[in-house]
Enzyme design. Sequence first.
Site, PDB file in Angstrom:
ATOM      1  N   ASP A 199     -53.963 -28.473   7.124  1.00  0.00           N
ATOM      2  CA  ASP A 199     -54.092 -27.155   7.643  1.00  0.00           C
ATOM      3  C   ASP A 199     -52.601 -27.152   8.141  1.00  0.00           C
ATOM      4  OD1 ASP A 199     -55.541 -24.964   9.163  1.00  0.00           O
ATOM      5  OD2 ASP A 199     -54.742 -25.968  11.043  1.00  0.00           O
ATOM      6  N   GLU A 253     -51.719 -26.413   2.892  1.00  0.00           N
ATOM      7  CA  GLU A 253     -51.673 -25.013   3.498  1.00  0.00           C
ATOM      8  C   GLU A 253     -50.119 -24.671   3.878  1.00  0.00           C
ATOM      9  OE1 GLU A 253     -53.915 -21.747   6.446  1.00  0.00           O
ATOM     10  OE2 GLU A 253     -53.041 -23.605   7.034  1.00  0.00           O
TER      11      GLU A 253
HETATM   12  O1  TEU Z   1     -54.575 -21.087   9.455  1.00  0.00           O
HETATM   13  C1  TEU Z   1     -53.111 -20.933   9.118  1.00  0.00           C
HETATM   14  C2  TEU Z   1     -52.717 -19.521   9.703  1.00  0.00           C
HETATM   15  O2  TEU Z   1     -51.880 -19.586  10.530  1.00  0.00           O
HETATM   16  C3  TEU Z   1     -53.017 -18.457   9.089  1.00  0.00           C
HETATM   17  O3  TEU Z   1     -53.490 -18.279   7.919  1.00  0.00           O
HETATM   18  C4  TEU Z   1     -53.832 -17.609  10.230  1.00  0.00           C
HETATM   19  O4  TEU Z   1     -55.045 -17.370   9.747  1.00  0.00           O
HETATM   20  C5  TEU Z   1     -53.619 -16.993  11.144  1.00  0.00           C
HETATM   21  O5  TEU Z   1     -54.306 -15.924  11.133  1.00  0.00           O
HETATM   22  C6  TEU Z   1     -52.303 -16.225  11.007  1.00  0.00           C
HETATM   23  O6  TEU Z   1     -51.940 -14.931  11.639  1.00  0.00           O
HETATM   24  C7  TEU Z   1     -55.052 -22.160   9.556  1.00  0.00           C
HETATM   25  C8  TEU Z   1     -56.432 -22.370   9.154  1.00  0.00           C
HETATM   26  O7  TEU Z   1     -56.692 -21.932   7.928  1.00  0.00           O
HETATM   27  C9  TEU Z   1     -57.219 -21.259  10.096  1.00  0.00           C
HETATM   28  O8  TEU Z   1     -58.288 -21.027  10.154  1.00  0.00           O
HETATM   29  C10 TEU Z   1     -56.745 -21.944  11.871  1.00  0.00           C
HETATM   30  O9  TEU Z   1     -57.309 -20.542  12.613  1.00  0.00           O
HETATM   31  C11 TEU Z   1     -55.397 -22.147  11.914  1.00  0.00           C
HETATM   32  O10 TEU Z   1     -54.717 -22.857  10.828  1.00  0.00           O
HETATM   33  C12 TEU Z   1     -54.975 -22.904  13.113  1.00  0.00           C
HETATM   34  O11 TEU Z   1     -55.671 -24.253  12.723  1.00  0.00           O
END
Ligand code: TEU
Length: 557
Positions: A199, A253
């Site tokens: 993540d 990610e």
């Molecule tokens: O998400 C990473 C992230 O920052 C974006 O894709 C996020 O959706 C955000 O809306 C940007 O505006 C990851 C996870 O996939 C997400 O579900 C989590 O909320 C986030 O990290 C924090 O752990």
Amino acid sequence: MNYKWWKEQVVYQIYPRSFFDANGDGIGDLKGIISKLNYLNLLGIDTLWISPHFDSPNDDNGYDIRDYKKVMEEFGTMEDFDSLLEECHKKSIRLVIDLVVNHTSDEHNWFTESRSSKNNSYRDFYIWKKGKGINPPNNWTSFFGGSAWEKTNETSEYYLHYFSKKQPDLNWDNDKVRESVYELMTFWLNKGIDGFRMDVIPFISKDQRFFNMSKEELKTPEQFYAKGPKLNTYLKEMNRKVLSKYDIFSVGEAFGISSEKMMTISDERQQELDLVLLFDIIRIGRDDWYQGQWKLTQLKKLFKIQSNTDQFHWPTVFLNNHDNPRSVSKYGNEKKYRVKSAKLLALLTLTQRGTPFLYQGEEIGMTNFHFDNIDEFNDLQVKGSLQKVLKNKINKEEYLKHLNLSSRDHSRTLMQWKNQPQGGFSKNENAWFFVNPNYSEINVEDNLKDPESVFNFYRKIILIRKKSKELIYANYKDLDPEHSQIFCYKRLGQKQTYLVILNFSSDYVKYKIPFFNSKYHLIISNNSDKILHIKSNFIELEPWDALMFKTSNKYEN
Ligand code: TEU
Ligand code: CA
């Protein structure tokens, strides 16, 4: 080209909370996943990635972890996890878990210790700074609204949180933090898991100068946060100390990083991560919650960048995940041509160069949910951004209109299994979240029965992929980058060449195929397999037609 199993696999992402509720409490669970493994096997996927299954107060649905070695109570027990892993392996499915270590929950005991006093031994597990007068230490912002700094009463200092204030960022510059992370990774690896999805991994290294962001940088804080100076150093260390010791794969990610930076992280020679989930394609036309127009030519350009990387890189291909709207609603046509356009997107995802990541529900063409009211959203980001939205004089209706295109909640509605209340997700009438009312037409049960369903189309292409390493490792060539409706590309293998033609529009298009070859024969299409040979280089395409042809290389050029 370096052959690797994780280049050949098809990954399927599960958001456990919304997948299947086995015990009837209204929340999806691990037993629910176990009970659907036959279904996933039938689809033909190789690897499951499950969104966080760890103990959490669920401020951000599990992306805020309280205890890394405990299973979230709603999801089940450690025994359930062990049997999920065992059952997956019995079916030759690999299991990948979510590693969320940029931050923890504020209820993690590292943090409760850390906040208690300045000389606590866990103080430096997090990032603490004095305020500037009555203001926070600098102007950094949280993705979920407001400042990225929160002051605590205990010591009157601020801690850093890129996400919600219940998600304090770990201090990766502290050796003990990194050792603790490696230790918890080892705990799960020794159970036999097959990899990690990491993540927001580009954010782990913080710029220690803690300067204010410029006006420009404030527009896309993710790009600023992803530029931490020690990212590559820490990933190399993690690889050397942990990842390299197991036959697993890692996928980072990569929210906020450019394709150039992606190349450094996933360059095989650098020994950092195997794969990176680049966000350019999935965020096309997006600015935060705002969803603007986008053009097919832009989309093609993005595929070209990631598909033409050198032999030391392997891209990922995905059009959905738990943070983004449904692909058929965004890139396809969710109304009249839902089935056809969902199939077109399937062909695209599974025939591009790279490891495909599918997301639950995509394989039956699930669509966005319609929200009538801002209060209906579950995602904390919706309320978090509301202040900023109102401050910028955008009215609620405008915000809601865009959320109906862009919200993370579209992917989090209940998985649609059957034409039954709750879409067959749960026996409980009060499930934790909405089911899309279109479950009466869009559900797994009906998809399984219908040979022409979206599900059966996915299944067919996955089979074609499996039988052809040639297709997987073939070079990529966009044959017509400037066409505004047609996406036409070749995959050039050692002995075979594949030609893919996708009509990304609801129009009939008379198309002249570039580089025509009369020996091409059709191997799959979403148009009842009508055209078996291309007789001339002119082809009449119907709305959302998707075709793949094949030829032996001896007829090429
Ligand atoms: O998400 C990473 C992230 O920052 C974006 O894709 C996020 O959706 C955000 O809306 C940007 O505006 C990851 C996870 O996939 C997400 O579900 C989590 O909320 C986030 O990290 C924090 O752990
Ligand atoms: Ca349950």
